[in-house]
Design an enzyme around this catalytic site. Structure first.
Site, PDB file in Angstrom:
ATOM      1  N   THR A  16      13.314   1.670 -17.474  1.00  0.00           N
ATOM      2  CA  THR A  16      12.420   1.265 -18.567  1.00  0.00           C
ATOM      3  C   THR A  16      13.099   1.389 -19.920  1.00  0.00           C
ATOM      4  OG1 THR A  16      10.466   1.874 -17.276  1.00  0.00           O
ATOM      5  CG2 THR A  16      10.199   1.706 -19.671  1.00  0.00           C
ATOM      6  N   LYS A  37       6.926  -6.464 -15.807  1.00  0.00           N
ATOM      7  CA  LYS A  37       6.984  -5.440 -14.758  1.00  0.00           C
ATOM      8  C   LYS A  37       5.886  -5.785 -13.763  1.00  0.00           C
ATOM      9  CE  LYS A  37       7.586  -0.806 -13.334  1.00  0.00           C
ATOM     10  NZ  LYS A  37       8.631   0.203 -13.436  1.00  0.00           N
ATOM     11  N   ALA A 110      10.572  -1.677  -9.465  1.00  0.00           N
ATOM     12  CA  ALA A 110       9.983  -0.354  -9.249  1.00  0.00           C
ATOM     13  C   ALA A 110      10.879   0.384  -8.270  1.00  0.00           C
ATOM     14  CB  ALA A 110       8.568  -0.472  -8.690  1.00  0.00           C
TER      15      ALA A 110
END
Length: 226
Positions: A16, A37, A110
């Site tokens: 991130t 995302k 992720a």
């Protein structure tokens, strides 16, 4: 137009903050930036990576899709919540809708590259193939990073996904022997685009912008969008 997926060698490596730093550097170079995302877990404890990117980099074009409360792998988090993972075409459509001439679209995964993001068994690598994106790989400077990095690059190469380079997500100050040695070794595996200082996410917007501009090569950033 350029789509770049941002993956990592695992969870907690700094994807991130790297997305935010690259977005900031690109915006300072006059490039329009969107950040996507598709799948976020851990929302019950306040995890919101898109909001973090917006706070740090000033990006307003932010897009998400599926959100799950527990800080688990997406498939497990979805099952725990009694929810489904998104479909592959939903993720691809989300990204495609952001893509336009003159824009850099960053897609944060992720966890690691082969974590399931969509049903059935669809990973960020599959999505990268679908949208013809290269992958920027976020790595650590810790012991074990060389093996994890090589495995990730081999997985990308197996599906002909280009590696846009490596970014060390948290560079210690001062670096110890292991970190310094690993940085040199990582540079022999692939181009290290940046090494972000540890704790970069705690900087205010002005300091973060200065750090981001200094971290990445300006010519490389400018060349991301043709």
């Amino acid at each position: 137009m350029t789509i770049l997926v941002v993956t990592g060698t695992g969870t907690g490596v700094g994807k991130t903050v790297v997305c935010a730093a690259l977005a900031s550097a690109a915006r300072q170079a006059g490039i329009d930036v969107a950040v996507c995302k598709p799948v976020q877990t851990g929302t019950a404890r306040g995890d919101d990576d898109l909001a973090e990117v917006g706070r740090l980099a000033g990006v307003t074009q932010l897009a998400g899709l599926a959100r799950y409360p527990q800080p688990m792998a997406p498939a497990a988090a979805a099952e725990h919540a009694g929810m489904a993972l998104p479909a592959r075409d939903q993720i691809v459509r989300l990204i495609a809708d952001l893509d336009r001439p003159g824009r850099l679209t960053l897609v944060e995964g992720a966890g690691g590259l082969l974590v399931e993001l969509a049903e059935p068994g669809v990973t960020l690598r599959d999505v990268a193939v679908d949208v013809a994106a290269a992958a920027l790989v976020v790595v650590t400077a810790d012991l074990g990073t060389l093996n994890h990095t090589k495995l990730t690059l081999e997985a990308l190469a197996a599906q002909q996904v280009s590696c846009a380079g490596l970014v060390i997500g948290s560079w210690p100050d001062p670096p110890g022997l292991v970190a310094a040695s690993n940085r040199s070794a990582l540079a022999r595996i692939a181009t290290v685009r940046a090494a972000l200082p540890a704790g970069a996410a705690s900087l205010d917007a002005g300091d973060f912008a200065a750090m981001s501009a200094a971290a990445f090569d300006r010519n490389w950033v400018a060349g991301l969008v043709g």
